[in-house]
Design an enzyme around this catalytic site. Structure first.
Site: not given
Ligand code: FDA
Length: 309
Positions: A132, A180, A183, A223
């Site tokens: 990670d 992987r 964001k 997500h």
């Molecule tokens: P974001 O949080 O920007 O959400 C975008 C949109 O998606 C929201 O506005 C909403 O509309 C929708 N949404 C999101 N979550 C929702 C929910 N639960 N229900 C409904 N709608 C929702 N970070 C890091 O720094 N180092 C790492 O090693 C990792 N590893 C990692 C593994 C995995 C499998 C994941 C999924 C994530 C990580 N992360 C991570 C975390 C990552 O950097 C990030 O902070 C989160 O995934 C949140 O960003 P999203 O891409 O999900 O979109």
């Protein structure tokens, strides 16, 4: 306001006193919704249920920013025990690790030694290990350790965060390494990281598309339904084979969408954190999505009612 809330929870996530206390509390504040088990046996049951639904897993023994060798050694043994369990139970699961849990802040060679022991066990069982990516202070040390490990092991990869300005340059250098894309979950300065969501999202799409056109396996970890929709279209238009990538999401997040993607024939992997060190991980999840605070509020009310009755 959203930024204030985000900064507040990110600051809590690194608070050593609260992290230590939380280990003794057991799961509190709604954390059980996002943590897949307390120990190897309980997370194994949850992984089996996910596997039965056609979902693969990556398991994370929670813990980070460890400052003594004994604790780092314990974490390493726990990860090796988990690898043995995956092998014995034939789980469809790989392992995610954090280098600060394995001693990166104590001594780089000690951390490297721990990683080698983990990778020796993982190689024996043909299991992939993902490193990670933590905060920017640990970015270059993580890449340096990865490069040393890649000289001897093929089953290791890492994470690239699209909020980092250097993300594309580093990704290009890791063309043949399983990556992987996320964001990014930490608070970083404008000097090293984009601060604006639109820029971070655009960079995510750019990095993901670039990787999808290459030949090395990529995990698209988000997500964000808008990004997933755009990438699905790009994948179809460019006839990208479904065995060249997977979608990844965190346990407890958008479960319906995870099943939908698996049913559509995409490889779907759920990130399964387990263990007593849940506080830092959970606070970062609250920082990302203030709606998750509902779980915390419900739990505080439940505990208060219990105390009063
Ligand atoms: P974001 O949080 O920007 O959400 C975008 C949109 O998606 C929201 O506005 C909403 O509309 C929708 N949404 C999101 N979550 C929702 C929910 N639960 N229900 C409904 N709608 C929702 N970070 C890091 O720094 N180092 C790492 O090693 C990792 N590893 C990692 C593994 C995995 C499998 C994941 C999924 C994530 C990580 N992360 C991570 C975390 C990552 O950097 C990030 O902070 C989160 O995934 C949140 O960003 P999203 O891409 O999900 O979109």
């Amino acid at each position: 306001m959203q930024n204030l809330i985000r900064n507040f929870f990110i600051a809590l996530s690194t608070n050593k006193f609260l992290n230590k206390k939380a280990r003794k509390w057991g799961f509190r504040l709604g954390a059980e919704k996002f943590v897949a088990g307390t120990d190897i046996d309980s997370v194994t049951l949850t992984i089996k249920k996910m596997n039965e639904q056609g979902i693969s897993c990556t398991v994370d023994n929670l813990g980070e920013f460890v400052s003594d060798k004994e604790e780092a050694g314990k974490a390493k043994r726990q990860i090796i025990n988990m690898l043995e369990k995956i092998h014995q139970e034939k789980l469809d699961c790989h392992v995610s690790v954090k280098l600060t849990q394995l001693g990166l802040d104590i001594d780089r060679d000690f951390c490297l030694g721990n990683m080698r022991e983990i990778l020796d066990a993982a190689t024996k069982y043909c299991i992939f290990i993902n490193i990670d990516m933590e905060d920017y202070a640990h970015f270059q040390p993580t890449i340096d350790i990865l490069k040393l490990l890649l000289k001897d092991y093929q089953n290791v990869g890492t994470v690239i965060q699209s909020y980092l300005r250097c993300a594309e340059e580093v990704l290009d250098k890791l063309k043949n390494v399983r990556i992987r894309i996320v964001k990014g979950a930490y608070k970083e300065s404008p000097a090293v990281a984009f601060q604006c969501k639109t820029e971070i999202d655009q960079n995510f799409l750019k990095l993901a598309k670039k990787r999808l056109l290459g030949n090395t396996f990529t995990s698209i970890a988000t997500h964000d339904h808008r990004i997933i929709r755009q990438l699905k279209k790009f994948i179809q238009e460019n006839n990208i084979p479904k065995d060249r990538f997977e979608f990844q999401m965190l346990y407890g997040f958008r479960q319906e969408m995870q099943y939908e993607l698996a049913n559509e024939g995409y490889q779907m992997t759920t990130y399964m954190p387990f263990g007593r060190d849940w506080f830092g991980y959970y606070m970062r999840r609250l920082a990302e999505r203030p709606q998750n605070i509902n779980w915390l509020i419900k739990d505080v009310f439940r505990l208060t009612r219990k105390k009063l009755s």
